[in-house]
Motif scaffolding. Structure first.
Motif, PDB file in Angstrom:
ATOM      1  N   GLU A   1       0.813  -1.177   0.191  1.00  0.00           N
ATOM      2  CA  GLU A   1      -0.025   0.075   0.022  1.00  0.00           C
ATOM      3  C   GLU A   1       0.938   1.147   0.026  1.00  0.00           C
ATOM      4  N   TYR A   2       0.368   2.234  -0.503  1.00  0.00           N
ATOM      5  CA  TYR A   2       0.956   3.473  -0.460  1.00  0.00           C
ATOM      6  C   TYR A   2       0.641   4.443   0.649  1.00  0.00           C
ATOM      7  N   ARG A   3       1.509   4.912   1.479  1.00  0.00           N
ATOM      8  CA  ARG A   3       1.224   5.843   2.644  1.00  0.00           C
ATOM      9  C   ARG A   3       1.916   7.347   2.443  1.00  0.00           C
ATOM     10  N   ASP A   4       1.038   8.379   2.838  1.00  0.00           N
ATOM     11  CA  ASP A   4       1.428   9.605   2.612  1.00  0.00           C
ATOM     12  C   ASP A   4       2.587   9.793   3.622  1.00  0.00           C
ATOM     13  N   ILE A   5       3.852  10.582   3.245  1.00  0.00           N
ATOM     14  CA  ILE A   5       4.890  10.953   4.066  1.00  0.00           C
ATOM     15  C   ILE A   5       4.586  12.034   4.688  1.00  0.00           C
ATOM     16  N   ALA A   6       4.029  13.069   4.062  1.00  0.00           N
ATOM     17  CA  ALA A   6       3.492  14.181   4.616  1.00  0.00           C
ATOM     18  C   ALA A   6       2.003  14.753   4.202  1.00  0.00           C
ATOM     19  N   HIS A   7       1.282  15.274   5.103  1.00  0.00           N
ATOM     20  CA  HIS A   7      -0.006  15.436   4.620  1.00  0.00           C
ATOM     21  C   HIS A   7      -0.819  16.409   5.785  1.00  0.00           C
ATOM     22  N   PRO A   8      -1.792  17.143   5.174  1.00  0.00           N
ATOM     23  CA  PRO A   8      -2.464  18.126   5.958  1.00  0.00           C
ATOM     24  C   PRO A   8      -3.304  17.325   7.174  1.00  0.00           C
ATOM     25  N   ILE A   9      -3.392  17.960   8.249  1.00  0.00           N
ATOM     26  CA  ILE A   9      -4.152  17.119   9.366  1.00  0.00           C
ATOM     27  C   ILE A   9      -5.698  17.154   9.091  1.00  0.00           C
ATOM     28  N   ASN A  10      -6.081  18.201   8.597  1.00  0.00           N
ATOM     29  CA  ASN A  10      -7.575  18.236   8.567  1.00  0.00           C
ATOM     30  C   ASN A  10      -8.016  18.938   7.161  1.00  0.00           C
ATOM     31  N   SER A  11      -9.464  18.501   6.522  1.00  0.00           N
ATOM     32  CA  SER A  11      -9.786  18.847   5.336  1.00  0.00           C
ATOM     33  C   SER A  11      -9.493  20.310   4.831  1.00  0.00           C
ATOM     34  N   GLU A  12      -9.871  21.203   5.942  1.00  0.00           N
ATOM     35  CA  GLU A  12      -9.654  22.661   5.492  1.00  0.00           C
ATOM     36  C   GLU A  12      -8.409  22.903   5.026  1.00  0.00           C
ATOM     37  N   THR A  13      -7.325  22.434   5.716  1.00  0.00           N
ATOM     38  CA  THR A  13      -5.911  22.699   5.332  1.00  0.00           C
ATOM     39  C   THR A  13      -5.546  22.198   3.941  1.00  0.00           C
TER      40      THR A  13
ATOM     41  N   GLU B   1      -7.828  21.552   1.356  1.00  0.00           N
ATOM     42  CA  GLU B   1      -8.827  22.401   0.470  1.00  0.00           C
ATOM     43  C   GLU B   1      -7.933  23.765   0.240  1.00  0.00           C
ATOM     44  N   LYS B   2      -7.198  24.343   1.358  1.00  0.00           N
ATOM     45  CA  LYS B   2      -6.667  25.415   1.172  1.00  0.00           C
ATOM     46  C   LYS B   2      -5.272  25.136   0.197  1.00  0.00           C
ATOM     47  N   ILE B   3      -4.481  24.122   0.432  1.00  0.00           N
ATOM     48  CA  ILE B   3      -3.348  23.832  -0.359  1.00  0.00           C
ATOM     49  C   ILE B   3      -3.802  23.521  -1.721  1.00  0.00           C
ATOM     50  N   GLN B   4      -4.578  22.639  -1.816  1.00  0.00           N
ATOM     51  CA  GLN B   4      -5.025  22.121  -3.157  1.00  0.00           C
ATOM     52  C   GLN B   4      -5.431  23.249  -4.068  1.00  0.00           C
ATOM     53  N   SER B   5      -6.253  24.340  -3.501  1.00  0.00           N
ATOM     54  CA  SER B   5      -6.776  25.386  -4.431  1.00  0.00           C
ATOM     55  C   SER B   5      -5.516  26.284  -4.789  1.00  0.00           C
ATOM     56  N   ILE B   6      -4.622  26.410  -3.874  1.00  0.00           N
ATOM     57  CA  ILE B   6      -3.517  27.143  -4.235  1.00  0.00           C
ATOM     58  C   ILE B   6      -2.766  26.543  -5.355  1.00  0.00           C
ATOM     59  N   ILE B   7      -2.428  25.506  -5.171  1.00  0.00           N
ATOM     60  CA  ILE B   7      -1.712  24.423  -6.135  1.00  0.00           C
ATOM     61  C   ILE B   7      -2.336  24.440  -7.473  1.00  0.00           C
ATOM     62  N   LEU B   8      -3.607  24.186  -7.534  1.00  0.00           N
ATOM     63  CA  LEU B   8      -4.311  24.040  -8.599  1.00  0.00           C
ATOM     64  C   LEU B   8      -4.527  25.396  -9.408  1.00  0.00           C
ATOM     65  N   GLY B   9      -4.547  26.446  -8.664  1.00  0.00           N
ATOM     66  CA  GLY B   9      -4.500  28.014  -9.325  1.00  0.00           C
ATOM     67  C   GLY B   9      -3.167  28.179  -9.898  1.00  0.00           C
ATOM     68  N   LYS B  10      -1.909  27.781  -9.091  1.00  0.00           N
ATOM     69  CA  LYS B  10      -0.553  27.916  -9.974  1.00  0.00           C
ATOM     70  C   LYS B  10      -0.638  27.096 -11.224  1.00  0.00           C
ATOM     71  N   TYR B  11      -1.227  25.946 -11.055  1.00  0.00           N
ATOM     72  CA  TYR B  11      -1.057  24.888 -12.355  1.00  0.00           C
ATOM     73  C   TYR B  11      -2.003  25.589 -13.452  1.00  0.00           C
ATOM     74  N   GLN B  12      -2.937  26.226 -13.109  1.00  0.00           N
ATOM     75  CA  GLN B  12      -3.661  26.932 -14.311  1.00  0.00           C
ATOM     76  C   GLN B  12      -2.954  28.046 -14.738  1.00  0.00           C
ATOM     77  N   ASP B  13      -2.589  28.765 -13.946  1.00  0.00           N
ATOM     78  CA  ASP B  13      -1.556  30.074 -14.422  1.00  0.00           C
ATOM     79  C   ASP B  13      -0.529  29.464 -15.269  1.00  0.00           C
ATOM     80  N   ALA B  14       0.120  28.326 -14.865  1.00  0.00           N
ATOM     81  CA  ALA B  14       1.477  27.894 -15.892  1.00  0.00           C
ATOM     82  C   ALA B  14       0.842  27.398 -17.100  1.00  0.00           C
TER      83      ALA B  14
END
Length: 94
Positions: free
Chosen positions: A56-68, A70-83
């Motif tokens: 199985e694959y296990r995350d090495i580092a990850h947010p503790i809660n869904s709000e964090t 979502e915040k990280i995902q939103s920022i990353i996907l926004g930068k991807y769209q900019d690229a």
């Protein structure tokens, strides 16, 4: 905690993985190998992981809660769209 830098490395070959991202938190801590994946319900991020002894694959580092997450995902996907837009505009200017 603030995401202070996002570096996007697009994947050129066909497949579900679209990019690999590194983020910097508070100009002090970097997380590498976050993947942008195109799923059935749209784009999402997969945190860095490694295969455990049971296969199985296990995350090495990850947010503790869904709000964090979502915040990280939103920022990353926004930068991807900019690229993507920058790449598209560069192609139009050639």
């Amino acid at each position: 905690m603030q995401v202070t830098d996002v570096r996007v490395r697009k994947i050129t070959k066909e497949g579900k993985m679209k990019a690999v991202v590194s983020i910097t938190l508070d100009d002090e801590f970097v997380i590498h190998d976050i993947k942008i994946i195109e799923g059935e319900k749209g784009m999402f991020i997969a945190m860095p992981s490694r295969r455990a002894g049971d296969g199985e694959y296990r995350d090495i580092a990850h947010p503790i809660n869904s709000e964090t997450r979502e915040k990280i995902q939103s920022i990353i996907l926004g930068k991807y769209q900019d690229a993507l837009l920058e790449e598209q505009q560069a192609g139009e200017n050639e």
